[in-house]
Write a protein that holds these residues in place. Structure first.
Motif, PDB file in Angstrom:
ATOM      1  N   UNK A 162      -7.978  -6.140  -8.363  1.00  0.00           N
ATOM      2  CA  UNK A 162      -7.997  -5.373  -7.380  1.00  0.00           C
ATOM      3  C   UNK A 162      -7.999  -5.956  -6.220  1.00  0.00           C
ATOM      4  N   UNK A 163      -7.229  -5.119  -5.119  1.00  0.00           N
ATOM      5  CA  UNK A 163      -7.452  -5.418  -4.084  1.00  0.00           C
ATOM      6  C   UNK A 163      -9.308  -5.286  -3.582  1.00  0.00           C
ATOM      7  N   UNK A 164      -9.365  -5.859  -2.634  1.00  0.00           N
ATOM      8  CA  UNK A 164     -11.342  -6.506  -2.133  1.00  0.00           C
ATOM      9  C   UNK A 164     -10.905  -6.438  -1.191  1.00  0.00           C
ATOM     10  N   UNK A 165     -10.047  -5.935  -0.102  1.00  0.00           N
ATOM     11  CA  UNK A 165     -10.358  -5.189   1.361  1.00  0.00           C
ATOM     12  C   UNK A 165      -9.547  -6.458   2.570  1.00  0.00           C
ATOM     13  N   UNK A 166      -9.513  -7.687   1.641  1.00  0.00           N
ATOM     14  CA  UNK A 166      -8.887  -8.320   2.721  1.00  0.00           C
ATOM     15  C   UNK A 166      -7.440  -8.197   2.729  1.00  0.00           C
ATOM     16  N   UNK A 167      -7.112  -9.015   3.939  1.00  0.00           N
ATOM     17  CA  UNK A 167      -5.988  -8.833   4.514  1.00  0.00           C
ATOM     18  C   UNK A 167      -5.205  -9.803   5.519  1.00  0.00           C
ATOM     19  N   UNK A 168      -3.691  -9.718   5.665  1.00  0.00           N
ATOM     20  CA  UNK A 168      -3.624 -10.778   7.207  1.00  0.00           C
ATOM     21  C   UNK A 168      -2.078 -10.594   7.568  1.00  0.00           C
ATOM     22  N   UNK A 169      -1.911 -10.945   8.576  1.00  0.00           N
ATOM     23  CA  UNK A 169      -0.718 -11.410   8.937  1.00  0.00           C
ATOM     24  C   UNK A 169      -0.134 -11.697   9.361  1.00  0.00           C
TER      25      UNK A 169
END
Length: 188
Positions: A162-169
């Protein structure tokens, strides 16, 4: 009259730990996977540079000299043919995850022509089993995927990630163009 019972054919699909001599096959599969998955993201000249031999050299080095004892490369096979791969390792530098008890699916994929045959599920199950054996206490397994990679995200979410809210570009072009990646985590 004797009755002979025919044995059903043996399954020719398997997952095993990669060996250094698997590096060319893994490199080739990775090149096809990346070219397929990143076709709408990367410039053609970059896609053209994603070659099996280029990836194979890095895989051979990592197989002969793994960064840590917890780094592993697994391959999916159809008979003797490598059809997919998954690299796993520790998630010690991942912000927001407990250090020492979480792992990462670092990279992986199944050759586009070998998909929908169960190789991805076998690889994922083997990766989780391998990580459980490598950790005294495995709390979670994380991975990064392209935000737009709907099929990959659906596959992983169906498996419990599940997505845990972390992201990166990530910058993917000389013009500064970026793509977003999101982190998915399965808590064990």
């Amino acid at each position: 009259m004797s009755h002979q019972h025919e044995q059903p054919p043996a399954a020719d699909a398997s997952v095993r730990t990669a060996r250094p001599n698997d590096a060319p096959a893994v490199g080739l599969v990775q090149a096809f996977v990346w070219q397929h998955e990143l076709a709408d993201v990367l410039d053609q000249e970059v896609l053209d540079a994603l070659t099996g031999p280029r990836f194979a050299a890095a895989w051979r080095e990592s197989l002969e000299h793994p960064p840590t004892p917890r780094h592993r490369l697994l391959v999916a096979c159809a008979g003797p043919q490598v059809t997919g791969y998954v690299a796993v390792g520790p998630a010690d530098d991942e912000p927001g995850l407990p250090e020492g008890t979480c792992a990462l699916l670092l990279d992986g994929g199944v050759h586009p022509e070998a998909r929908a045959a169960g190789h991805g599920s076998r690889l994922l199950n083997a990766a989780i089993d391998t990580l459980r054996a490598a950790y005294d206490q495995l709390e979670g397994v994380a991975t990064w995927v392209l935000a737009e990679a709907g099929t990959t995200r659906a596959f992983l979410q169906e498996a419990g990630f599940e997505p845990d809210g972390a992201w990166r570009d990530r910058v993917v072009g000389d013009d500064g163009r970026t793509v977003r990646e999101v982190r998915l985590v399965a808590w064990t």
